[in-house]
Design a protein around this motif. Sequence first.
Motif, mmCIF file in Angstrom:
data_model
loop_
_atom_site.group_PDB
_atom_site.id
_atom_site.type_symbol
_atom_site.label_atom_id
_atom_site.label_comp_id
_atom_site.label_asym_id
_atom_site.label_seq_id
_atom_site.Cartn_x
_atom_site.Cartn_y
_atom_site.Cartn_z
ATOM 1 N N LEU A 37 0.835 -1.187 0.000
ATOM 2 C CA LEU A 37 0.000 0.000 0.000
ATOM 3 C C LEU A 37 0.876 1.244 0.000
ATOM 4 C CD1 LEU A 37 -2.847 1.318 0.350
ATOM 5 C CD2 LEU A 37 -2.437 1.230 2.810
ATOM 6 N N SER A 38 0.525 2.196 -0.832
ATOM 7 C CA SER A 38 1.189 3.493 -0.868
ATOM 8 C C SER A 38 0.106 4.547 -1.016
ATOM 9 C CB SER A 38 2.181 3.564 -2.036
ATOM 10 O OG SER A 38 2.766 4.841 -2.098
ATOM 11 N N LEU A 39 -0.006 5.419 -0.031
ATOM 12 C CA LEU A 39 -1.107 6.367 -0.001
ATOM 13 C C LEU A 39 -0.613 7.738 0.453
ATOM 14 C CD1 LEU A 39 -4.232 6.526 -0.313
ATOM 15 C CD2 LEU A 39 -4.371 6.106 2.148
ATOM 16 N N ALA A 40 -1.007 8.778 -0.267
ATOM 17 C CA ALA A 40 -0.693 10.168 0.089
ATOM 18 C C ALA A 40 -1.994 10.899 0.378
ATOM 19 C CB ALA A 40 0.068 10.849 -1.040
ATOM 20 N N VAL A 41 -2.084 11.510 1.547
ATOM 21 C CA VAL A 41 -3.301 12.202 1.977
ATOM 22 C C VAL A 41 -2.992 13.685 2.149
ATOM 23 C CG1 VAL A 41 -5.092 12.336 3.736
ATOM 24 C CG2 VAL A 41 -4.087 10.118 3.168
ATOM 25 N N HIS A 42 -3.830 14.527 1.542
ATOM 26 C CA HIS A 42 -3.699 15.980 1.647
ATOM 27 C C HIS A 42 -4.971 16.516 2.293
ATOM 28 C CE1 HIS A 42 -0.201 15.858 -1.049
ATOM 29 N NE2 HIS A 42 -0.899 14.961 -1.737
ATOM 30 N N GLN A 43 -4.798 17.304 3.352
ATOM 31 C CA GLN A 43 -5.937 17.855 4.070
ATOM 32 C C GLN A 43 -5.774 19.360 4.237
ATOM 33 O OE1 GLN A 43 -7.517 15.445 7.416
ATOM 34 N NE2 GLN A 43 -5.581 14.337 7.270
ATOM 35 N N THR A 44 -6.895 20.070 4.223
ATOM 36 C CA THR A 44 -6.899 21.500 4.458
ATOM 37 C C THR A 44 -7.944 21.843 5.512
ATOM 38 O OG1 THR A 44 -8.475 21.899 2.655
ATOM 39 C CG2 THR A 44 -6.118 22.060 2.129
ATOM 40 N N ASN A 45 -7.656 22.894 6.250
ATOM 41 C CA ASN A 45 -8.552 23.409 7.282
ATOM 42 C C ASN A 45 -8.586 24.922 7.126
ATOM 43 O OD1 ASN A 45 -9.774 24.399 9.589
ATOM 44 N ND2 ASN A 45 -8.680 23.063 10.988
ATOM 45 N N LYS A 46 -9.746 25.451 6.703
ATOM 46 C CA LYS A 46 -9.891 26.888 6.498
ATOM 47 C C LYS A 46 -10.861 27.449 7.527
ATOM 48 C CE LYS A 46 -9.017 26.698 1.522
ATOM 49 N NZ LYS A 46 -9.554 27.028 0.174
ATOM 50 N N TRP A 47 -10.470 28.564 8.114
ATOM 51 C CA TRP A 47 -11.293 29.219 9.133
ATOM 52 C C TRP A 47 -11.402 30.709 8.820
ATOM 53 C CZ3 TRP A 47 -14.581 29.370 13.053
ATOM 54 C CH2 TRP A 47 -14.589 30.479 13.887
ATOM 55 N N GLN A 48 -12.630 31.216 8.832
ATOM 56 C CA GLN A 48 -12.897 32.636 8.683
ATOM 57 C C GLN A 48 -13.870 33.034 9.775
ATOM 58 O OE1 GLN A 48 -14.482 33.074 4.754
ATOM 59 N NE2 GLN A 48 -12.590 32.485 3.742
ATOM 60 N N GLY A 49 -13.479 33.998 10.598
ATOM 61 C CA GLY A 49 -14.335 34.368 11.712
ATOM 62 C C GLY A 49 -14.230 35.831 12.060
ATOM 63 N N ILE A 50 -15.259 36.320 12.729
ATOM 64 C CA ILE A 50 -15.293 37.696 13.217
ATOM 65 C C ILE A 50 -16.008 37.702 14.560
ATOM 66 C CG2 ILE A 50 -17.435 38.258 11.995
ATOM 67 C CD1 ILE A 50 -16.285 41.102 11.632
ATOM 68 N N GLY A 51 -15.544 38.564 15.467
ATOM 69 C CA GLY A 51 -16.162 38.591 16.782
ATOM 70 C C GLY A 51 -15.661 39.749 17.616
ATOM 71 N N ILE A 52 -15.922 39.677 18.902
ATOM 72 C CA ILE A 52 -15.545 40.747 19.825
ATOM 73 C C ILE A 52 -14.248 40.380 20.539
ATOM 74 C CG2 ILE A 52 -17.900 41.585 20.164
ATOM 75 C CD1 ILE A 52 -18.016 39.954 22.738
#
Length: 196
Positions: A37-52
Amino acid sequence: VLRPYFGLRADWLHQRLRTGYFEYVVVASRGVVVPNLSLAVHQTNKWQGIGIESGFSTQLSFCGGFSIYGNIAAAIEYGLQKLHLSQTGCDFSSAQFGGPSNSAFNGFGTSYHICRPILDLQLGLGWDYNFCNDRLHFGLKLGWENHVYFNQSRFLFFQISNVNATVSTATANYSENAHGGDLTYQGWTLHASFDF
């Protein structure tokens, strides 16, 4: 000097996680090691926020215009979290059961809205100089900053279950690492200001 403050804050974060999986098996009849088995995994995590945001800015001045400053701030932001997972690889074991040996999977993702707490800490040394009858001011600050985004590092993970004698009976599940981990970053910061 002790100065409390409050206001609005916005953040845009983009995290990437790349992982590789490799598995080799020993073929007893031939006495050799072959890839399974040969496996390449690519993951992304995007966050956009606004607050006090609210905090305290402190400064302890002493001779020669020098001072020690320390700031602390906390924020709660409401934003959008987007997670995406893609993988490419080659499963040599599935070929012997009639399945494809090469596979590519793209487009699995999830998104949702969530509130996130954030903490900022700063400590450093400053220097201030007033001139032109105190109408103009020049300042320098060198300090250490630390930022903590609680429970920010969430990623999807791939899990195989119900594996029997044949690969065709295996089922794959994609789940989110719901608890994740805290995203922290820190470093030296040099700040210059000119006021009038």
